[in-house]
Design a protein around this motif. Structure first.
Motif, PDB file in Angstrom:
ATOM      1  N   SER A 194       0.339  -1.143  -1.137  1.00 42.51           N
ATOM      2  CA  SER A 194       0.110  -1.498  -0.949  1.00 42.51           C
ATOM      3  C   SER A 194       0.615  -2.486  -1.414  1.00 42.51           C
ATOM      4  O   SER A 194       0.802  -3.918  -0.549  1.00 42.51           O
ATOM      5  N   ALA A 195       2.138  -2.222  -1.733  1.00 42.32           N
ATOM      6  CA  ALA A 195       3.266  -3.875  -2.324  1.00 42.32           C
ATOM      7  C   ALA A 195       3.461  -4.293  -0.993  1.00 42.32           C
ATOM      8  O   ALA A 195       3.899  -5.434  -0.566  1.00 42.32           O
ATOM      9  N   THR A 196       3.560  -2.839   0.600  1.00 43.91           N
ATOM     10  CA  THR A 196       4.361  -3.682   1.604  1.00 43.91           C
ATOM     11  C   THR A 196       3.385  -4.632   2.511  1.00 43.91           C
ATOM     12  O   THR A 196       3.726  -5.496   2.681  1.00 43.91           O
ATOM     13  N   PRO A 197       1.637  -4.963   2.682  1.00 40.58           N
ATOM     14  CA  PRO A 197       1.332  -5.867   3.304  1.00 40.58           C
ATOM     15  C   PRO A 197       0.794  -7.049   2.203  1.00 40.58           C
ATOM     16  O   PRO A 197       0.634  -8.528   2.766  1.00 40.58           O
ATOM     17  N   LEU A 198       0.809  -6.885   0.915  1.00 38.92           N
ATOM     18  CA  LEU A 198       0.880  -7.660   0.490  1.00 38.92           C
ATOM     19  C   LEU A 198       2.045  -8.841  -0.290  1.00 38.92           C
ATOM     20  O   LEU A 198       2.038 -10.246   0.200  1.00 38.92           O
ATOM     21  N   ALA A 199       3.503  -8.303   0.419  1.00 37.48           N
ATOM     22  CA  ALA A 199       4.413  -8.975   0.396  1.00 37.48           C
ATOM     23  C   ALA A 199       4.715  -9.791   1.743  1.00 37.48           C
ATOM     24  O   ALA A 199       4.311 -10.533   2.034  1.00 37.48           O
ATOM     25  N   ALA A 200       4.522  -8.934   2.908  1.00 36.55           N
ATOM     26  CA  ALA A 200       4.062  -9.523   4.108  1.00 36.55           C
ATOM     27  C   ALA A 200       3.038 -10.829   3.589  1.00 36.55           C
ATOM     28  O   ALA A 200       3.652 -11.801   4.257  1.00 36.55           O
ATOM     29  N   ALA A 201       1.839 -10.795   3.802  1.00 38.72           N
ATOM     30  CA  ALA A 201       0.881 -11.741   3.257  1.00 38.72           C
ATOM     31  C   ALA A 201       1.730 -12.643   2.385  1.00 38.72           C
ATOM     32  O   ALA A 201       1.558 -14.007   2.395  1.00 38.72           O
ATOM     33  N   PHE A 202       2.067 -12.601   1.161  1.00 36.11           N
ATOM     34  CA  PHE A 202       2.750 -13.892   0.126  1.00 36.11           C
ATOM     35  C   PHE A 202       3.895 -14.455   0.887  1.00 36.11           C
ATOM     36  O   PHE A 202       4.221 -15.841   1.118  1.00 36.11           O
ATOM     37  N   SER A 234      -4.879   3.829   2.325  1.00 40.36           N
ATOM     38  CA  SER A 234      -6.005   2.839   1.255  1.00 40.36           C
ATOM     39  C   SER A 234      -5.526   1.904   0.762  1.00 40.36           C
ATOM     40  O   SER A 234      -5.776   0.663   0.594  1.00 40.36           O
ATOM     41  N   ALA A 235      -3.685   1.794   1.682  1.00 39.56           N
ATOM     42  CA  ALA A 235      -2.912   0.303   1.269  1.00 39.56           C
ATOM     43  C   ALA A 235      -3.859  -0.784   1.432  1.00 39.56           C
ATOM     44  O   ALA A 235      -3.462  -2.056   0.799  1.00 39.56           O
ATOM     45  N   GLY A 236      -4.413  -1.294   2.804  1.00 45.34           N
ATOM     46  CA  GLY A 236      -5.031  -1.965   3.645  1.00 45.34           C
ATOM     47  C   GLY A 236      -6.448  -2.432   2.701  1.00 45.34           C
ATOM     48  O   GLY A 236      -6.232  -3.558   1.850  1.00 45.34           O
ATOM     49  N   ALA A 237      -7.104  -1.415   1.936  1.00 40.48           N
ATOM     50  CA  ALA A 237      -8.030  -2.236   1.187  1.00 40.48           C
ATOM     51  C   ALA A 237      -7.604  -3.025  -0.386  1.00 40.48           C
ATOM     52  O   ALA A 237      -7.989  -3.819  -0.833  1.00 40.48           O
ATOM     53  N   LEU A 238      -6.869  -1.908  -0.679  1.00 45.30           N
ATOM     54  CA  LEU A 238      -6.223  -2.322  -1.857  1.00 45.30           C
ATOM     55  C   LEU A 238      -5.497  -3.738  -1.914  1.00 45.30           C
ATOM     56  O   LEU A 238      -5.737  -4.895  -2.896  1.00 45.30           O
ATOM     57  N   ALA A 239      -4.725  -3.843  -0.479  1.00 44.45           N
ATOM     58  CA  ALA A 239      -4.432  -5.287  -0.377  1.00 44.45           C
ATOM     59  C   ALA A 239      -5.202  -6.847  -0.565  1.00 44.45           C
ATOM     60  O   ALA A 239      -5.257  -7.695  -0.695  1.00 44.45           O
ATOM     61  N   LEU A 240      -6.385  -5.763   1.073  1.00 45.45           N
ATOM     62  CA  LEU A 240      -7.403  -7.465   0.610  1.00 45.45           C
ATOM     63  C   LEU A 240      -8.230  -7.384  -0.981  1.00 45.45           C
ATOM     64  O   LEU A 240      -8.364  -8.412  -0.924  1.00 45.45           O
ATOM     65  N   LEU A 241      -8.279  -6.394  -1.619  1.00 42.12           N
ATOM     66  CA  LEU A 241      -8.687  -6.353  -3.182  1.00 42.12           C
ATOM     67  C   LEU A 241      -8.358  -7.332  -4.402  1.00 42.12           C
ATOM     68  O   LEU A 241      -8.609  -7.578  -5.067  1.00 42.12           O
ATOM     69  N   ALA A 242      -6.685  -7.211  -3.719  1.00 44.45           N
ATOM     70  CA  ALA A 242      -6.250  -8.307  -4.927  1.00 44.45           C
ATOM     71  C   ALA A 242      -5.531  -9.743  -3.816  1.00 44.45           C
ATOM     72  O   ALA A 242      -5.368 -10.362  -4.666  1.00 44.45           O
ATOM     73  N   LEU A 243      -5.804  -9.642  -3.098  1.00 41.77           N
ATOM     74  CA  LEU A 243      -6.348 -10.938  -2.722  1.00 41.77           C
ATOM     75  C   LEU A 243      -7.216 -11.527  -2.351  1.00 41.77           C
ATOM     76  O   LEU A 243      -7.491 -13.306  -2.277  1.00 41.77           O
ATOM     77  N   TRP A 244      -8.620 -10.922  -2.102  1.00 43.82           N
ATOM     78  CA  TRP A 244      -9.814 -11.801  -2.932  1.00 43.82           C
ATOM     79  C   TRP A 244      -9.769 -12.489  -3.710  1.00 43.82           C
ATOM     80  O   TRP A 244     -10.510 -13.762  -3.825  1.00 43.82           O
ATOM     81  N   PRO A 245      -9.350 -12.546  -4.883  1.00 41.97           N
ATOM     82  CA  PRO A 245      -9.674 -13.520  -6.331  1.00 41.97           C
ATOM     83  C   PRO A 245      -8.481 -14.930  -6.074  1.00 41.97           C
ATOM     84  O   PRO A 245      -9.131 -15.936  -7.093  1.00 41.97           O
ATOM     85  N   MET A 246      -7.758 -14.800  -5.536  1.00 43.70           N
ATOM     86  CA  MET A 246      -6.718 -15.495  -5.077  1.00 43.70           C
ATOM     87  C   MET A 246      -7.068 -17.108  -3.621  1.00 43.70           C
ATOM     88  O   MET A 246      -7.917 -17.955  -4.058  1.00 43.70           O
ATOM     89  N   GLY A 247      -8.059 -15.706  -2.956  1.00 45.36           N
ATOM     90  CA  GLY A 247      -9.547 -16.808  -1.969  1.00 45.36           C
ATOM     91  C   GLY A 247     -10.123 -17.626  -2.428  1.00 45.36           C
ATOM     92  O   GLY A 247     -10.025 -18.091  -2.109  1.00 45.36           O
TER      93      GLY A 247
END
Length: 371
Positions: free
Chosen positions: A9-17, A155-168
């Motif tokens: 999940s660090a990969t999509p999070l790093a790309a989004a960040f 589940s990496a995509g879902a974990l990235a979404l859940l990590a980004l949700w409070p930031m939104g």
């Protein structure tokens, strides 16, 4: 084992960040011009500013720390060796910062600075070193083991979404937990692009004739937005977690994170004395109702959770699109877009706008898969 490493999940999070940092660095993307009297080679040389900006200095440093850490962790989980992973976590944020600082010279409202570059690069390096330390002491491997016990594979995509949700949720929303109000701003962008384009006159007139919401949402509709806004991340989590007690823990976590993010957002906009102003007599029961509904749905299968999540997200964005921006909301937007929160503008705004659509795309892909 190797194939699983590429699904960290660090990969999509790093790309989004990374994408959101670039957006925040170049916002508002208006007034592009060649710097007057400057040669190309002169633009490559950054200068130390004469003024002191403590808030910007801290934000420049802190903003790059997660990027460096995520890049290193993503590289390590993808099978890279320690030294190349550390080099990626240190050099890529520095290169991104340098490119952004050079590009800012083409925007009249932004100022390039050698100090900003140094602080950005230092933040990325500290983040990479922190990520390396976490990996060296085994915390990343422990997280991976915990993830294998709690979540299903891929589940990496879902974990990235859940990590980004409070930031939104940090960006001001018209209704508590009401993410996804992107339609009105998208219409404004389209009108700007189509203005004075002769062949697009019919489309321009059609878009201009769309009425802007002016009446406040019916109180039950506001409560429904809050309920759906909390149910959405719960159902995204259910799509990658087997039925059982772990789902109840995740519901409690979503409730805590949502409450904390909304409180922090209100605190940033209106001050500590108003931090809980968002928790109205309508919102409080709505949050408890959402948590109760999520617990009732805890036994459903993962594919059923995906289908329910799509329904919840569709109704959520439909209701949020009908919510007008009240004067307090407009004041919040102005403070974020023109005040000192401009550094975090892209980071939270785009997540808040696009999170429901990204979550819907994930759930739809999950339904279409054979897992």
């Amino acid at each position: 084992m190797t194939s699983e490493r590429h699904r960290s999940s660090a990969t999509p999070l790093a790309a989004a960040f990374a994408a959101l940092i670039v957006y925040a660095s170049l916002f508002p993307f208006e007034g592009w011009r060649w710097p007057p009297g400057q040669q190309f080679t002169a633009l490559l040389v950054l200068h130390w500013p004469r003024w002191a900006t403590p808030f910007d200095d801290w934000s420049n440093f802190v903003g790059y720390v997660p990027l460096g850490a995520l890049l290193l962790i993503a590289a390590r989980r993808s099978g890279w060796r320690p030294l190349p992973s550390l080099a990626l976590g240190v050099l890529l944020p520095a290169a991104m910062s340098y490119g952004a600082e050079v590009t800012q010279q083409f925007l009249p409202t932004r100022y390039s600075s050698l100090k900003d570059f140094v602080l950005n690069a230092a933040g990325g390096a500290v983040g990479a070193l922190a990520g390396a330390a976490l990996h060296a002491v085994g915390l990343i491997d422990r997280w991976h083991g915990l993830r294998q016990r709690w979540f299903v594979p891929r589940s990496a995509g879902a974990l990235a979404l859940l990590a980004l949700w409070p930031m939104g949720l940090l960006f001001p929303a018209p209704v508590p937990l009401g993410l996804g109000q992107f339609g009105e701003r998208l219409r404004g962008y389209a009108l700007d692009w189509l203005d004075e384009v002769p062949w697009a006159d019919p489309v321009y007139e059609l878009l201009a004739s769309v009425p802007t919401p002016t009446d406040r949402l019916w109180p039950p509709a506001e409560a429904a937005v809050t309920v759906l806004g909390l149910l959405a991340p719960c159902l995204v989590a259910y799509s990658v977690v087997a039925p059982g007690w772990r789902r109840a823990v995740l519901v409690a976590g979503a409730l805590a994170l949502g409450t904390a993010a909304m409180t922090l957002s209100t605190l940033l906009n209106f001050g500590p004395q108003h931090a809980l102003a968002w928790l109205t007599p309508t919102v409080g029961p709505a949050l408890l109702a959402a948590a109760g509904i999520a617990l009732v749905l805890a036994p459903v299968g993962r594919r059923v959770a995906c289908g329910l999540g799509l329904v919840v997200l569709t109704v959520l964005v439909t209701l949020v699109a009908q919510a007008p921006a009240d004067p307090y909301f407009a004041d919040s937007l102005q403070s974020w877009e023109q005040g000192r929160f401009v550094r975090f503008h892209g980071l939270s705004q785009w997540i808040g706008w696009l999170w429901p659509y990204a979550a819907g795309g994930w759930l739809l892909a999950r339904l279409a898969s054979r897992d």
